[in-house]
Structures are given as structure tokens and as C-alpha cells.
Design a protein around this motif. Structure first.
Motif, PDB file in Angstrom:
ATOM      1  N   ARG A  45       0.856  -1.188   0.000  1.00  0.00           N
ATOM      2  CA  ARG A  45       0.000   0.000   0.000  1.00  0.00           C
ATOM      3  C   ARG A  45       0.888   1.233   0.000  1.00  0.00           C
ATOM      4  O   ARG A  45       2.015   1.214   0.476  1.00  0.00           O
ATOM      5  CB  ARG A  45      -0.959   0.012   1.179  1.00  0.00           C
ATOM      6  N   GLU A  46       0.327   2.290  -0.525  1.00  0.00           N
ATOM      7  CA  GLU A  46       1.003   3.585  -0.509  1.00  0.00           C
ATOM      8  C   GLU A  46       0.716   4.265   0.818  1.00  0.00           C
ATOM      9  O   GLU A  46      -0.382   4.149   1.352  1.00  0.00           O
ATOM     10  CB  GLU A  46       0.505   4.474  -1.644  1.00  0.00           C
ATOM     11  N   SER A  47       1.697   4.955   1.334  1.00  0.00           N
ATOM     12  CA  SER A  47       1.505   5.747   2.543  1.00  0.00           C
ATOM     13  C   SER A  47       2.181   7.096   2.330  1.00  0.00           C
ATOM     14  O   SER A  47       2.865   7.305   1.317  1.00  0.00           O
ATOM     15  CB  SER A  47       2.110   5.037   3.761  1.00  0.00           C
ATOM     16  N   ARG A  73       4.708   8.109   3.677  1.00  0.00           N
ATOM     17  CA  ARG A  73       6.160   7.903   3.676  1.00  0.00           C
ATOM     18  C   ARG A  73       6.645   7.070   2.498  1.00  0.00           C
ATOM     19  O   ARG A  73       7.820   6.773   2.397  1.00  0.00           O
ATOM     20  CB  ARG A  73       6.583   7.219   4.969  1.00  0.00           C
ATOM     21  N   GLU A 113       4.468   0.666   1.506  1.00  0.00           N
ATOM     22  CA  GLU A 113       4.615  -0.205   2.662  1.00  0.00           C
ATOM     23  C   GLU A 113       4.342  -1.640   2.219  1.00  0.00           C
ATOM     24  O   GLU A 113       3.468  -1.881   1.386  1.00  0.00           O
ATOM     25  CB  GLU A 113       3.633   0.179   3.770  1.00  0.00           C
TER      26      GLU A 113
END
Length: 107
Positions: A24-26, A28, A31
Motif C-alpha cells: 500500500r502507498e503511505s 512515507r 509499505e
């Protein structure tokens, strides 16, 4: 229509298995979900992706919506039995870490 012939669950001394990577995109950046294997089992204390051995009962084409065996084969890069790998990875993910990748009636 003849029943589909699935490859054996084992080839030589290698048992067929499926794993999946949950990404998944976060804020930061990307992930990756991994699990730490408990002590006292094979390969203890390693970080692994959810997955495991294919079962004969993993071929469940009627439970999958929007993908058939031919599309699963192409997506996974296998010659046959793609749906069985697909279901095995989802089942193992739920069994190992409680993450259920499913929907019902669009939800």
C-alpha cells in the motif's frame, strides 16, 4: 463439458505453494506487509510474506468474481491452475494473519 484437469499438487519433491505480497502507498512511501514467524516452527523468527501449500480444495471458480482460470493463468504467469494458486494465496493469508481479501455483493 469435461472437468478441468489440474496439475498435481506436488512436482517431484516440491509441493506447490502460493504467497502474496500486500502493498500500500503511505505518506512515507510504499509499505509491504510481512509477518515474523514464531519460534518453534520451521524457519523460526524469519520475516515472510503470507502464503503456503496449495490444497486440492483451492480450486473454487464459482467463488471468484471477475476472473476466470485463463485470466488468472496470465496474471500469475502459470500454464494452468491459476485460480487454485489465487485461492490458496487468499486462504493462506487469512489463515496465517487474519487478513481476508474478499467481498460480498460488491462490499
Amino acid at each position: 463439458m469435461e472437468p478441468m484437469q489440474l496439475e498435481p499438487l506436488q512436482q517431484g519433491n516440491i509441493r506447490l505453494a502460493a504467497s502474496l505480497l500486500l502493498l500500500r502507498e503511505s505518506a512515507r512511501g510504499p509499505e509491504v506487509f510481512m509477518m515474523k514467524r514464531p519460534g518453534g516452527v520451521d524457519f523460526p523468527d524469519l520475516h515472510v510474506f503470507p502464503g503456503g501449500k496449495l490444497d486440492a480444495s483451492d480450486y473454487l471458480p464459482d467463488l471468484l468474481d471477475g476472473i476466470d482460470d485463463a485470466a488468472a493463468n496470465r496474471a500469475l504467469g502459470v500454464a494452468s491452475g491459476g485460480l487454485r494458486y489465487w485461492v490458496a494465496a487468499i486462504r493462506e493469508c487469512f489463515e496465517e494473519c487474519g487478513v481476508l481479501l474478499a467481498s460480498r455483493d460488491g462490499a
